[in-house]
Design an enzyme around this catalytic site. Structure first.
Site, short mmCIF file in Angstrom:
data_model
loop_
_atom_site.label_atom_id
_atom_site.label_comp_id
_atom_site.label_asym_id
_atom_site.label_seq_id
_atom_site.Cartn_x
_atom_site.Cartn_y
_atom_site.Cartn_z
N CYS A 1 -30.11 -41.58 -4.54
CA CYS A 1 -31.40 -42.29 -4.51
C CYS A 1 -31.35 -43.36 -3.42
CB CYS A 1 -31.69 -42.86 -5.90
SG CYS A 1 -33.28 -43.66 -6.08
N ASP B 1 -39.23 -33.36 -6.32
CA ASP B 1 -39.18 -34.80 -6.01
C ASP B 1 -40.39 -35.19 -5.17
OD1 ASP B 1 -38.29 -37.39 -5.75
OD2 ASP B 1 -36.30 -36.84 -5.00
N HIS C 1 -36.12 -35.73 -8.75
CA HIS C 1 -35.28 -36.86 -8.39
C HIS C 1 -34.19 -37.07 -9.44
CE1 HIS C 1 -35.03 -40.23 -5.59
NE2 HIS C 1 -34.67 -40.99 -6.60
#
Length: 253
Positions: free
Chosen positions: A130, A191, A223
């Protein structure tokens, strides 16, 4: 639930929480490495927006069990520590507060720590998740720091999604010409940040500049597909991604 690389017996590992120094700034880190291995490659594990939590420490142990020395530095130490994971606004604010220059500087200290260990073979990779994926990619564009890098769904890498300001003065995908090591990108098709357009822009930049890379996109995943402590976890994709990670870092041995 099956967890890729899960370490059930930690007796074969060494663990530590070294204090790292960068000028006047001191910050903590979590480290794990195989107890009896020699000539060990290193992996810098760059945390997501929740800081060096139990999951990131566990990821370090998973790599250690595979023969790597792994270190996760606390990049939020400069700005008061990690945010409350239950406060979305605080998480977003913390990401915005962290200066790229400070993060890169502290990550470089982490790389130097790994390389200086007595049993290090001198080869270092980095993997980030991330927020950390973006930072691992950013670090990889600094010459002579890394031998391999893995960006796991790092968002805010293109002008569509990046906030360009004093703390983040550059768009990461626009630094790809300076990439100094092979890059593996791992993404989920569902995502939104990075979304499909962001991933393709990254791929195009890598191809344009002739950079060694591999882009993997998992369908039916979004994600944080590797975060087994979150509802985003996708078991099948996580196991496949773990195999990709280990394969990418294998040349470091």
């Amino acid at each position: 639930m099956s967890i890729p690389g899960e370490v059930l017996d930690r007796s074969a590992l060494e663990e530590a929480t070294p204090a790292l120094r960068n000028g006047e700034h001191t910050f903590s880190a979590y480290a794990a490495w195989p107890r009896d291995a020699a000539a060990t490659p290193g992996i810098l594990v760059v945390h997501e927006a929740y800081g060096v939590n139990a999951h990131i420490e566990d990821v370090c142990r998973r790599f250690a069990a595979q023969g790597f020395a792994a270190l996760a530095p606390d990049l939020f130490a400069r700005i008061g520590g990690p945010p409350d994971p239950g406060d979305v606004a605080a998480v977003v604010a913390k990401i915005g507060e962290l200066r790229d220059a400070d993060a890169v500087s502290d990550m470089r200290v982490g790389v130097e720590w790994l390389r200086a260990q007595p049993r290090s073979n001198g080869r270092i990779g980095a993997i980030g998740f991330c927020m950390g994926g973006r930072l691992a990619l950013l670090l990889a564009t600094h010459r002579g720091v890394l031998d391999a890098a893995v960006d796991c769904w790092g968002g805010r890498i293109t002008r569509r999604t990046a906030t360009v300001d004093e703390a983040h003065p550059e768009v990461v995908v626009e630094r790809v010409a300076q990439l100094s090591c092979p890059l593996l990108g791992i993404f989920g098709a569902e995502d939104q940040n990075p979304n499909g357009d962001d991933i393709e822009e990254l791929r195009a930049a890598l191809q344009q500049h002739g950079k060694a890379h591999r882009i993997v996109i998992y369908e039916d995943a979004g994600h944080a597909l590797f975060a087994d402590y979150r509802p985003t976890y996708k078991e099948k994709a996580a196991h496949a991604a773990w195999g990709e990670m280990l394969g990418w870092f294998a040349p470091l041995r």
